[in-house]
Scaffold this motif. Structure first.
Motif, PDB file in Angstrom:
ATOM      1  N   PHE A  41       0.840  -1.217  -0.177  1.00 55.65           N
ATOM      2  CA  PHE A  41       0.104  -0.040  -0.028  1.00 55.65           C
ATOM      3  C   PHE A  41       0.847   1.299   0.100  1.00 55.65           C
ATOM      4  CE2 PHE A  41      -2.016  -3.341   2.289  1.00 55.65           C
ATOM      5  CZ  PHE A  41      -3.169  -3.594   1.433  1.00 55.65           C
ATOM      6  N   SER A  42       0.485   2.278  -0.904  1.00 53.00           N
ATOM      7  CA  SER A  42       1.425   3.394  -1.065  1.00 53.00           C
ATOM      8  C   SER A  42       0.860   4.418  -0.069  1.00 53.00           C
ATOM      9  CB  SER A  42       1.505   4.051  -2.371  1.00 53.00           C
ATOM     10  OG  SER A  42       0.173   4.431  -2.823  1.00 53.00           O
ATOM     11  N   HIS A  43       1.788   4.814   0.707  1.00 48.91           N
ATOM     12  CA  HIS A  43       1.632   6.052   1.598  1.00 48.91           C
ATOM     13  C   HIS A  43       1.782   7.429   1.135  1.00 48.91           C
ATOM     14  CE1 HIS A  43       1.049   2.663   4.433  1.00 48.91           C
ATOM     15  NE2 HIS A  43       2.141   2.135   4.016  1.00 48.91           N
ATOM     16  N   HIS A  44       0.914   8.238   0.732  1.00 52.24           N
ATOM     17  CA  HIS A  44       1.123   9.338   0.260  1.00 52.24           C
ATOM     18  C   HIS A  44       1.121  10.369   1.394  1.00 52.24           C
ATOM     19  CE1 HIS A  44       0.358   7.937  -3.662  1.00 52.24           C
ATOM     20  NE2 HIS A  44      -1.045   7.415  -3.270  1.00 52.24           N
ATOM     21  N   PRO A  45       2.353  11.466   1.321  1.00 48.23           N
ATOM     22  CA  PRO A  45       2.229  12.430   2.355  1.00 48.23           C
ATOM     23  C   PRO A  45       1.015  13.282   2.309  1.00 48.23           C
ATOM     24  CG  PRO A  45       3.751  12.859   0.310  1.00 48.23           C
ATOM     25  CD  PRO A  45       3.131  11.550   0.385  1.00 48.23           C
TER      26      PRO A  45
END
Length: 174
Positions: A125-129
């Motif tokens: 899962f990509s964690h976007h800022p």
């Protein structure tokens, strides 16, 4: 040749029999790695001792060696059979040590695979800022662009011609 428990008991002394008995089926599983290593070393020592006795007796029978003393009667068959008992016990201990090592390596591989799977799932899962303002604006713009130095083409050509003339003079001297 496999030896029965009674044959083994009749061939060995009480202390030696206890060492060999520890390498048998139900007792060997109670030992840990260090105890198995110590047992293997002790069995190797006993095996080597009997191998030496058997060879000595064979040399005495052939007449190529003197007798070792009065405390070692009999034929070469007795120490050879004792040597086989110790060899079989040593083989059982080494097999158990190998089994424990393989089990340990297998467990380590399973644990490593579980850790790798957990890392893979966590990174899936990509964690976007967040889109809030960044804490650092970066380098400030002074608004001044560096001056570009322009060299006219005629000057470039004259410099090239000047170098060619200097080279021609050097060539003419030689």
């Amino acid at each position: 040749m496999a030896f029965s428990a009674n044959d083994t008991k009749s061939l060995l002394s009480h202390d030696e029999y206890e060492v060999v008995k520890a390498s048998n089926h139900p007792f060997i599983y109670d030992l840990d790695k260090d105890a198995l290593r110590n047992l293997a070393q002790r069995l190797e020592g006993l095996h080597n001792k009997e191998k030496t006795f058997a060879r000595q007796k064979q040399r005495e029978i052939k007449g190529t060696a003197d007798k070792r003393g009065k405390s070692f009667p009999g034929t070469a068959d007795h120490p050879a059979r004792r040597k086989q008992v110790f060899a079989q016990a040593l083989k059982r201990v080494k097999k158990e040590r190998s089994r424990l090592y393989k089990l340990e390596v297998k467990n380590e591989n399973i644990e490593a695979a579980h850790r790798a799977l957990a890392l893979h799932r966590a990174n899936k899962f990509s964690h976007h800022p967040s889109s809030d303002a960044t804490p650092n604006a970066g380098q400030k713009d002074t608004g001044v662009t560096p001056k570009r130095r322009r060299i006219p083409g005629a000057k470039i050509g004259s410099i090239l011609k000047q170098n060619a003339r200097a080279q021609a003079k050097r060539d003419a001297r030689a």
